[in-house]
Design a protein around this motif. Structure first.
Motif, PDB file in Angstrom:
ATOM      1  N   ASP A  19      21.954 -11.610  21.896  1.00  0.00           N
ATOM      2  CA  ASP A  19      20.986 -11.546  20.793  1.00  0.00           C
ATOM      3  C   ASP A  19      21.467 -12.491  19.687  1.00  0.00           C
ATOM      4  O   ASP A  19      22.485 -13.163  19.862  1.00  0.00           O
ATOM      5  N   GLU A  20      20.766 -12.520  18.558  1.00  0.00           N
ATOM      6  CA  GLU A  20      21.109 -13.492  17.499  1.00  0.00           C
ATOM      7  C   GLU A  20      22.475 -13.225  16.883  1.00  0.00           C
ATOM      8  O   GLU A  20      23.036 -14.080  16.208  1.00  0.00           O
ATOM      9  N   THR A  21      22.984 -12.029  17.063  1.00  0.00           N
ATOM     10  CA  THR A  21      24.248 -11.690  16.386  1.00  0.00           C
ATOM     11  C   THR A  21      25.480 -11.962  17.252  1.00  0.00           C
ATOM     12  O   THR A  21      26.602 -11.783  16.790  1.00  0.00           O
ATOM     13  N   THR A  22      25.257 -12.332  18.503  1.00  0.00           N
ATOM     14  CA  THR A  22      26.393 -12.517  19.417  1.00  0.00           C
ATOM     15  C   THR A  22      26.546 -13.988  19.792  1.00  0.00           C
ATOM     16  O   THR A  22      25.866 -14.477  20.697  1.00  0.00           O
ATOM     17  N   PRO A  23      27.429 -14.705  19.105  1.00  0.00           N
ATOM     18  CA  PRO A  23      27.606 -16.123  19.449  1.00  0.00           C
ATOM     19  C   PRO A  23      28.145 -16.286  20.877  1.00  0.00           C
ATOM     20  O   PRO A  23      28.889 -15.434  21.371  1.00  0.00           O
ATOM     21  N   VAL A  24      27.730 -17.374  21.488  1.00  0.00           N
ATOM     22  CA  VAL A  24      28.135 -17.687  22.855  1.00  0.00           C
ATOM     23  C   VAL A  24      28.839 -19.049  22.845  1.00  0.00           C
ATOM     24  O   VAL A  24      28.249 -20.044  22.439  1.00  0.00           O
ATOM     25  N   VAL A  25      30.083 -19.057  23.254  1.00  0.00           N
ATOM     26  CA  VAL A  25      30.830 -20.317  23.337  1.00  0.00           C
ATOM     27  C   VAL A  25      30.813 -20.756  24.794  1.00  0.00           C
ATOM     28  O   VAL A  25      31.179 -19.976  25.681  1.00  0.00           O
ATOM     29  N   VAL A  26      30.376 -21.976  25.032  1.00  0.00           N
ATOM     30  CA  VAL A  26      30.330 -22.443  26.414  1.00  0.00           C
ATOM     31  C   VAL A  26      31.201 -23.679  26.584  1.00  0.00           C
ATOM     32  O   VAL A  26      31.093 -24.645  25.841  1.00  0.00           O
ATOM     33  N   VAL A  27      32.104 -23.574  27.551  1.00  0.00           N
ATOM     34  CA  VAL A  27      33.045 -24.663  27.829  1.00  0.00           C
ATOM     35  C   VAL A  27      32.460 -25.449  29.004  1.00  0.00           C
ATOM     36  O   VAL A  27      32.423 -24.955  30.136  1.00  0.00           O
ATOM     37  N   ALA A  28      31.944 -26.655  28.714  1.00  0.00           N
ATOM     38  CA  ALA A  28      31.176 -27.360  29.743  1.00  0.00           C
ATOM     39  C   ALA A  28      31.380 -28.866  29.721  1.00  0.00           C
ATOM     40  O   ALA A  28      30.536 -29.616  29.209  1.00  0.00           O
ATOM     41  N   PRO A  29      32.480 -29.340  30.286  1.00  0.00           N
ATOM     42  CA  PRO A  29      32.604 -30.799  30.439  1.00  0.00           C
ATOM     43  C   PRO A  29      31.471 -31.308  31.337  1.00  0.00           C
ATOM     44  O   PRO A  29      30.950 -30.541  32.162  1.00  0.00           O
ATOM     45  N   TYR A  30      31.097 -32.576  31.168  1.00  0.00           N
ATOM     46  CA  TYR A  30      29.991 -33.114  31.971  1.00  0.00           C
ATOM     47  C   TYR A  30      30.504 -33.407  33.377  1.00  0.00           C
ATOM     48  O   TYR A  30      30.991 -34.484  33.677  1.00  0.00           O
ATOM     49  N   ASP A  31      30.384 -32.412  34.258  1.00  0.00           N
ATOM     50  CA  ASP A  31      30.854 -32.563  35.639  1.00  0.00           C
ATOM     51  C   ASP A  31      29.737 -32.139  36.594  1.00  0.00           C
ATOM     52  O   ASP A  31      28.591 -31.949  36.174  1.00  0.00           O
ATOM     53  N   HIS A  32      30.057 -31.976  37.868  1.00  0.00           N
ATOM     54  CA  HIS A  32      29.029 -31.662  38.862  1.00  0.00           C
ATOM     55  C   HIS A  32      28.431 -30.263  38.665  1.00  0.00           C
ATOM     56  O   HIS A  32      27.434 -29.921  39.301  1.00  0.00           O
ATOM     57  N   LEU A  33      29.035 -29.451  37.801  1.00  0.00           N
ATOM     58  CA  LEU A  33      28.523 -28.099  37.565  1.00  0.00           C
ATOM     59  C   LEU A  33      27.762 -27.994  36.241  1.00  0.00           C
ATOM     60  O   LEU A  33      27.205 -26.937  35.925  1.00  0.00           O
ATOM     61  N   PHE A  34      27.753 -29.089  35.501  1.00  0.00           N
ATOM     62  CA  PHE A  34      27.206 -29.062  34.135  1.00  0.00           C
ATOM     63  C   PHE A  34      25.770 -28.542  34.091  1.00  0.00           C
ATOM     64  O   PHE A  34      25.443 -27.647  33.306  1.00  0.00           O
ATOM     65  N   GLU A  35      24.907 -29.108  34.944  1.00  0.00           N
ATOM     66  CA  GLU A  35      23.488 -28.727  34.898  1.00  0.00           C
ATOM     67  C   GLU A  35      23.305 -27.231  35.145  1.00  0.00           C
ATOM     68  O   GLU A  35      22.448 -26.592  34.550  1.00  0.00           O
ATOM     69  N   LYS A  36      24.122 -26.684  36.020  1.00  0.00           N
ATOM     70  CA  LYS A  36      24.014 -25.251  36.323  1.00  0.00           C
ATOM     71  C   LYS A  36      24.397 -24.415  35.106  1.00  0.00           C
ATOM     72  O   LYS A  36      23.724 -23.444  34.760  1.00  0.00           O
ATOM     73  N   THR A  37      25.482 -24.821  34.465  1.00  0.00           N
ATOM     74  CA  THR A  37      25.920 -24.089  33.276  1.00  0.00           C
ATOM     75  C   THR A  37      24.868 -24.187  32.178  1.00  0.00           C
ATOM     76  O   THR A  37      24.563 -23.196  31.503  1.00  0.00           O
ATOM     77  N   ILE A  38      24.287 -25.379  32.013  1.00  0.00           N
ATOM     78  CA  ILE A  38      23.279 -25.563  30.967  1.00  0.00           C
ATOM     79  C   ILE A  38      22.031 -24.734  31.255  1.00  0.00           C
ATOM     80  O   ILE A  38      21.432 -24.163  30.351  1.00  0.00           O
ATOM     81  N   SER A  39      21.674 -24.613  32.518  1.00  0.00           N
ATOM     82  CA  SER A  39      20.494 -23.782  32.786  1.00  0.00           C
ATOM     83  C   SER A  39      20.793 -22.319  32.440  1.00  0.00           C
ATOM     84  O   SER A  39      19.925 -21.602  31.948  1.00  0.00           O
ATOM     85  N   ASN A  40      22.040 -21.882  32.595  1.00  0.00           N
ATOM     86  CA  ASN A  40      22.410 -20.543  32.109  1.00  0.00           C
ATOM     87  C   ASN A  40      22.251 -20.475  30.592  1.00  0.00           C
ATOM     88  O   ASN A  40      21.785 -19.469  30.048  1.00  0.00           O
ATOM     89  N   MET A  41      22.648 -21.562  29.916  1.00  0.00           N
ATOM     90  CA  MET A  41      22.589 -21.550  28.452  1.00  0.00           C
ATOM     91  C   MET A  41      21.152 -21.574  27.937  1.00  0.00           C
ATOM     92  O   MET A  41      20.855 -21.058  26.860  1.00  0.00           O
ATOM     93  N   GLN A  42      20.237 -22.178  28.739  1.00  0.00           N
ATOM     94  CA  GLN A  42      18.821 -22.134  28.347  1.00  0.00           C
ATOM     95  C   GLN A  42      18.330 -20.687  28.322  1.00  0.00           C
ATOM     96  O   GLN A  42      17.553 -20.298  27.460  1.00  0.00           O
ATOM     97  N   GLU A  43      18.851 -19.900  29.242  1.00  0.00           N
ATOM     98  CA  GLU A  43      18.487 -18.472  29.265  1.00  0.00           C
ATOM     99  C   GLU A  43      19.036 -17.760  28.029  1.00  0.00           C
ATOM    100  O   GLU A  43      18.402 -16.868  27.472  1.00  0.00           O
TER     101      GLU A  43
END
Ligand code: M6R
Length: 358
Positions: A260-284
């Protein structure tokens, strides 16, 4: 001494480029590296506690990738009591800054009693683990005073990377030419860590926001997953904000309920072969009002297309060595959040530097 720094922790964070370089040099030198029969191994066992355990978790990705060597890893407090069957004449790596952690030492003794060759990755060369192990790969972090481990961690990573490279070479999965290139790649990491320090003012500003949170979630995929867990551990140890690290792919299996708006999410995501997958999680996460702190590089920042609370941009680097440099921003986030909150970062409540009783 702390010198010009306010706390030992920040002094030790800043020492990292130098001590990581100092640690890498002997371990990248095949002549000086511990003589191990990598070829004979079917499987490698690693045990450790806390931050040292997360170093071991990153190393699992390296040993499997570079050495095609399966790795079994567990926290030492579990490993020591599991009565785990171990491979005949197998190899066990224990990782510890102090070399005195009771559970890790018990894990070492269990492994020795079960015919394993034990290699200790330790920072204190006179420690019990250094004495009892068959072989020692010393990390040259120098004395670490801050209770929250920082420079010992990145030196453990550097050492374990060099060992995985050695394993890959010996097992025939890394050619001499590739080994040379990878050695050069990892030797550039201290410079990249130094560049990462430039994020400090941005992180200081961000810390004011994070300090208001009751919970902070950290996500990462692949070898960035243990860095997410390390970031969460660091934050909870010194700021007392509840934090958890998750594999990004686990989002839908539970943690998304917390967003929710009160819970910050830190995402560790170098631009590698898994990046797009992690970003699609972050879109959620973004779709549910989650406020994201994205730790990435320039390419990642350009491809992310998500609204963030902050985007921390690291220099471009080989994704294989990224965990070492990406440790820096998560350490700085914890440090500045705790300092802003007025906490005693060098001596956090209830914690001891070395846990010599279980
Ligand atoms: O001395 P060790 O590396 O064996 O210590 C292991 C843990 O106790 C240690 O990493 C602990 O988790 C730190 N407080 C982490 O910052």
């Amino acid at each position: 001494e702390k010198g010009n720094h306010r706390h030992y922790m920040i002094k030790e964070i800043y020492e990292q480029p130098e001590v990581v370089a100092r640690t890498l040099a002997p371990h990248l030198d095949i002549e000086q590296a511990p003589a191990l029969d990598w070829k004979a191994q079917q499987r490698l066992t690693i045990t450790a506690c806390g931050t040292a355990f997360y170093a071991g978790l990153v190393a699992k990705y390296w040993f499997e990738r570079l050495g095609r060597l399966p790795v079994e890893i567990d926290v030492a407090s579990e490993f020591r009591y599991r009565e785990a069957p171990l491979p005949e004449k197998g190899l066990m790596i224990v990782v510890s800054q102090s070399g005195e952690t009771a559970d890790t030492l018990a894990g070492l003794r269990y492994a020795k009693a079960h015919g394993q060759t034990v290699l200790a990755v330790v920072n204190v060369p006179t420690s019990s683990m250094a004495r009892e192990a068959d072989l020692v790969a010393q990390t040259h972090a120098g004395p670490e005073i801050g209770v929250a481990s920082t420079k010992a961690f990145t030196c453990q990573l550097a050492t374990l990377f060099a060992l995985a490279l050695q394993a890959g070479r010996a097992r025939g999965h890394v050619s001499a030419q590739e080994a040379q290139a990878l050695a050069e790649t990892v030797q550039r990491v201290p410079g990249l860590m130094h560049e990462a320090m430039a994020l400090e003012p941005q992180i200081e500003a961000l810390a004011r926001d994070l300090a208001k949170a009751r919970d902070v979630l950290y996500f990462g995929r692949g070898a960035a997953f243990p860095i997410a867990m390390e970031g969460a551990l660091k934050l909870k140890e010194i700021s007392y904000i509840h934090a958890e690290g998750y594999a990004a792919g686990e989002l839908k299996h539970g943690p998304i309920a917390l967003i929710d708006e009160t819970t910050p999410v830190v995402v560790v995501a170098p631009y590698d072969h898994l990046f797009e997958k992690t970003i699609s999680n972050m879109q959620e996460v973004a779709a549910r009002g989650g406020r994201i702190v994205l730790i990435t590089d320039e390419e990642g920042a350009a491809h992310a297309h998500i609204d963030t609370l902050a985007t921390l941009v690291l220099p471009k680097m080989d994704p294989l060595v990224a965990p070492i440099a990406y440790a820096v921003p998560v350490q700085l986030i914890a440090y500045h959040t705790a300092v802003f909150m007025g906490k005693d970062v060098d001596q956090p409540r209830n914690l001891a530097k070395s846990v010599t009783v279980e």
